[in-house]
Scaffold this motif. Structure first.
Motif, PDB file in Angstrom:
ATOM      1  N   ARG A 114      50.670  28.409  40.091  1.00 50.79           N
ATOM      2  CA  ARG A 114      50.487  29.849  39.886  1.00 50.79           C
ATOM      3  C   ARG A 114      50.853  30.176  38.449  1.00 50.79           C
ATOM      4  O   ARG A 114      51.919  29.782  37.976  1.00 50.79           O
ATOM      5  CB  ARG A 114      51.383  30.651  40.839  1.00 50.79           C
ATOM      6  CG  ARG A 114      50.925  30.611  42.275  1.00 50.79           C
ATOM      7  CD  ARG A 114      51.477  31.782  43.049  1.00 50.79           C
ATOM      8  NE  ARG A 114      52.943  31.845  42.950  1.00 50.79           N
ATOM      9  CZ  ARG A 114      53.655  32.917  43.286  1.00 50.79           C
ATOM     10  NH1 ARG A 114      53.037  34.008  43.719  1.00 50.79           N
ATOM     11  NH2 ARG A 114      54.959  32.909  43.182  1.00 50.79           N
ATOM     12  N   MET A 155      36.311  33.693  34.431  1.00 56.27           N
ATOM     13  CA  MET A 155      37.501  33.981  35.232  1.00 56.27           C
ATOM     14  C   MET A 155      37.338  35.373  35.822  1.00 56.27           C
ATOM     15  O   MET A 155      36.757  36.266  35.197  1.00 56.27           O
ATOM     16  CB  MET A 155      38.750  33.922  34.355  1.00 56.27           C
ATOM     17  CG  MET A 155      40.053  34.032  35.132  1.00 56.27           C
ATOM     18  SD  MET A 155      41.466  33.839  34.013  1.00 56.27           S
ATOM     19  CE  MET A 155      42.514  32.791  34.980  1.00 56.27           C
ATOM     20  N   ARG A 211      42.035  31.417  42.780  1.00 46.69           N
ATOM     21  CA  ARG A 211      41.969  32.857  43.012  1.00 46.69           C
ATOM     22  C   ARG A 211      42.851  33.587  42.017  1.00 46.69           C
ATOM     23  O   ARG A 211      43.737  32.999  41.401  1.00 46.69           O
ATOM     24  CB  ARG A 211      42.343  33.217  44.458  1.00 46.69           C
ATOM     25  CG  ARG A 211      43.793  32.994  44.823  1.00 46.69           C
ATOM     26  CD  ARG A 211      43.960  33.136  46.336  1.00 46.69           C
ATOM     27  NE  ARG A 211      45.383  33.159  46.688  1.00 46.69           N
ATOM     28  CZ  ARG A 211      46.025  34.228  47.117  1.00 46.69           C
ATOM     29  NH1 ARG A 211      45.407  35.383  47.258  1.00 46.69           N
ATOM     30  NH2 ARG A 211      47.316  34.161  47.398  1.00 46.69           N
ATOM     31  N   THR A 212      42.577  34.876  41.862  1.00 43.09           N
ATOM     32  CA  THR A 212      43.354  35.713  40.949  1.00 43.09           C
ATOM     33  C   THR A 212      43.725  36.990  41.676  1.00 43.09           C
ATOM     34  O   THR A 212      42.976  37.461  42.531  1.00 43.09           O
ATOM     35  CB  THR A 212      42.549  36.068  39.687  1.00 43.09           C
ATOM     36  OG1 THR A 212      41.344  36.714  40.084  1.00 43.09           O
ATOM     37  CG2 THR A 212      42.214  34.852  38.858  1.00 43.09           C
ATOM     38  N   TRP A 252      48.237  35.224  33.576  1.00 44.88           N
ATOM     39  CA  TRP A 252      47.122  35.308  32.630  1.00 44.88           C
ATOM     40  C   TRP A 252      46.992  36.762  32.200  1.00 44.88           C
ATOM     41  O   TRP A 252      47.330  37.680  32.948  1.00 44.88           O
ATOM     42  CB  TRP A 252      45.817  34.833  33.280  1.00 44.88           C
ATOM     43  CG  TRP A 252      45.716  33.328  33.359  1.00 44.88           C
ATOM     44  CD1 TRP A 252      46.265  32.523  34.304  1.00 44.88           C
ATOM     45  CD2 TRP A 252      45.032  32.478  32.456  1.00 44.88           C
ATOM     46  NE1 TRP A 252      45.972  31.202  34.050  1.00 44.88           N
ATOM     47  CE2 TRP A 252      45.207  31.146  32.916  1.00 44.88           C
ATOM     48  CE3 TRP A 252      44.269  32.677  31.296  1.00 44.88           C
ATOM     49  CZ2 TRP A 252      44.657  30.046  32.254  1.00 44.88           C
ATOM     50  CZ3 TRP A 252      43.723  31.582  30.638  1.00 44.88           C
ATOM     51  CH2 TRP A 252      43.927  30.274  31.122  1.00 44.88           C
ATOM     52  N   ILE A 290      39.754  27.511  38.902  1.00 46.31           N
ATOM     53  CA  ILE A 290      40.522  28.712  39.196  1.00 46.31           C
ATOM     54  C   ILE A 290      40.258  29.073  40.656  1.00 46.31           C
ATOM     55  O   ILE A 290      39.119  29.343  41.043  1.00 46.31           O
ATOM     56  CB  ILE A 290      40.118  29.859  38.258  1.00 46.31           C
ATOM     57  CG1 ILE A 290      40.436  29.464  36.818  1.00 46.31           C
ATOM     58  CG2 ILE A 290      40.840  31.141  38.628  1.00 46.31           C
ATOM     59  CD1 ILE A 290      39.625  30.184  35.793  1.00 46.31           C
ATOM     60  N   ALA A 327      47.062  33.992  38.444  1.00 44.90           N
ATOM     61  CA  ALA A 327      45.951  33.137  38.843  1.00 44.90           C
ATOM     62  C   ALA A 327      46.502  31.873  39.487  1.00 44.90           C
ATOM     63  O   ALA A 327      47.537  31.356  39.062  1.00 44.90           O
ATOM     64  CB  ALA A 327      45.086  32.775  37.640  1.00 44.90           C
ATOM     65  N   GLU A 328      45.822  31.388  40.512  1.00 48.02           N
ATOM     66  CA  GLU A 328      46.125  30.075  41.075  1.00 48.02           C
ATOM     67  C   GLU A 328      45.071  29.110  40.559  1.00 48.02           C
ATOM     68  O   GLU A 328      43.871  29.349  40.721  1.00 48.02           O
ATOM     69  CB  GLU A 328      46.132  30.143  42.606  1.00 48.02           C
ATOM     70  CG  GLU A 328      47.338  30.940  43.108  1.00 48.02           C
ATOM     71  CD  GLU A 328      47.378  31.059  44.625  1.00 48.02           C
ATOM     72  OE1 GLU A 328      48.221  31.817  45.113  1.00 48.02           O
ATOM     73  OE2 GLU A 328      46.558  30.403  45.310  1.00 48.02           O
ATOM     74  N   ARG A 329      45.553  28.052  39.938  1.00 52.14           N
ATOM     75  CA  ARG A 329      44.645  27.150  39.230  1.00 52.14           C
ATOM     76  C   ARG A 329      45.036  25.713  39.539  1.00 52.14           C
ATOM     77  O   ARG A 329      46.219  25.393  39.642  1.00 52.14           O
ATOM     78  CB  ARG A 329      44.751  27.414  37.718  1.00 52.14           C
ATOM     79  CG  ARG A 329      43.770  26.654  36.857  1.00 52.14           C
ATOM     80  CD  ARG A 329      43.860  27.141  35.420  1.00 52.14           C
ATOM     81  NE  ARG A 329      45.115  26.744  34.786  1.00 52.14           N
ATOM     82  CZ  ARG A 329      45.247  25.637  34.041  1.00 52.14           C
ATOM     83  NH1 ARG A 329      44.228  24.834  33.841  1.00 52.14           N
ATOM     84  NH2 ARG A 329      46.405  25.335  33.498  1.00 52.14           N
ATOM     85  N   CYS A 383      38.885  38.716  36.665  1.00 54.06           N
ATOM     86  CA  CYS A 383      40.045  39.579  36.429  1.00 54.06           C
ATOM     87  C   CYS A 383      40.157  40.569  37.583  1.00 54.06           C
ATOM     88  O   CYS A 383      39.167  41.204  37.942  1.00 54.06           O
ATOM     89  CB  CYS A 383      39.867  40.316  35.103  1.00 54.06           C
ATOM     90  SG  CYS A 383      41.115  41.583  34.825  1.00 54.06           S
TER      91      CYS A 383
END
Lengths: 99, 244
Positions: free
Chosen positions: A52, A4, A77-78, A55, A75, A66-68, A6
């Motif tokens: 959304r 992921m 985007r964050t 995290w 994942i 995060a968009e998952r 960060c």
């Protein structure tokens, strides 16, 4: 291991992160009834699709969004929470209730 | 600095028993019992410091500053802090100001351990007496919250690869870079801080800061990981000698 990204620390193993629930618009705390407030706090929509979510990167205690895709577990985007929550919210004391 | 019994001082490392069992001989620095050497001979420790060595610096001064206005306040106190987070900035006295986040600094002393800068900042910081208080951040006590180890030597990146998911190889993890990550399943802060040797060689070195309550666990994990590369504990004198 799944990776992921960060927003503060860059790409890290998914084991360094914990999930913090969906990002939902907060009802007005001064006027909301208890049932709606509890629902906002504790209930998740659990949607299939792109959501959304909050995290946390545990080693830095850094919370972000995060968009998952919950169907594929991709994942997308964050980004830092400050990108969305950029105005201060004042929590005025709720008017005392007579019980 | 003559050899002392660590229990003769109130300030000693959480892992002093482990270190003593490994042959550590302690001396007093700034009121604390610091492992100075491990009795194997100076050349052995110097060679280890070049190959792979672990040192416990937990007793040396370290402190944190945090909150809105922190960096501005520290800059006004004479520190040099750059704009990037997850980067450590070297100060005039050899201290490192590790910028963990835009408004959070973890300040570790130089290996001389005099605590001069940290002491000065400690006396300079005062909470304004009345509102509105200026945004100047606040000190966070780190001396007793974080164990502080140094991993030095050319095999350090290979050793870290066994216990840490972040690529700490020297061509990927630049001088001064910080990784706040998981090490041996613990949250830890890793700072690359190479040491310039007096022979002109640059010696790889990394600071590791982690929860002090698990210091024994992390030290054991590091020793275990280092064994494969003949890593061994060294005292502070070996690290200082490398660059004198």
């Amino acid at each position: 291991m799944k990776i992921m990204n960060c927003p503060l620390n860059g790409p890290r193993n998914i084991s360094e992160f914990v999930w913090g629930g969906e990002v939902k618009p907060m009802p007005d705390p001064a006027s909301v009834d208890d049932r709606t407030w509890a629902a906002w706090l504790f209930l998740e929509n659990n949607e299939a699709g792109v959501v959304r979510e909050w995290w946390c990167h545990v080693p830095t205690s850094f919370w972000f969004i995060a968009e998952r895709n919950t169907v594929t577990d991709e994942i997308l985007r964050t980004y830092a929470a400050g990108d969305v929550f950029n105005t201060r919210v004042e929590f005025a004391p709720k008017a005392a209730e007579n019980k | 600095m003559s050899t002392i019994a660590p229990v003769s001082l109130k300030r000693r490392s959480f892992i002093y028993r482990l270190l003593a069992a490994e042959g550590a001989q302690f001396g007093e620095i700034n009121g604390g019992a610091v492992p100075l050497h491990f009795g194997a001979g100076r050349e052995v420790e110097l060679a280890a410091a070049r190959r792979l060595a672990l040192a416990d610096l937990s007793v040396l001064p370290h402190v944190g500053f945090k909150g809105k206005g922190t960096v501005e306040w520290l800059t006004a106190q004479g520190l040099t802090i750059g704009p990037d987070s997850n980067k450590a900035y070297r100060q005039a006295g050899g201290e490192l100001a590790a910028r963990l986040a835009p408004t959070e600094i973890f300040l570790i002393d130089s290996l001389a351990g005099t605590g001069a800068l940290i002491g000065r900042l400690g006396s300079a910081w005062k909470w304004a007496e009345s509102a509105p208080r200026p945004a100047q951040g606040y000190p966070t006590p780190r001396q007793d919250s974080h164990a502080w180890f140094m991993v030095a030597g050319e095999f350090a990146p290979e050793m870290f690869a066994k216990i840490c998911g972040v690529d700490l190889r020297r061509d990927r993890f630049a001088e001064g870079a910080i990784a706040q990550t998981s090490m041996a399943k613990m949250s830890a802060i890793v700072i690359r801080a190479d040491r310039q040797g007096r022979d002109g060689r640059v010696n790889a070195a990394y600071h590791v800061l982690a929860d002090i309550a698990s210091a024994e666990y992390l030290w054991s994990c590091l020793m275990d990981a280092a064994a494969e590369f003949d890593g061994r504990p060294v005292g502070l004198l070996a690290l200082q000698d490398l660059e004198q």
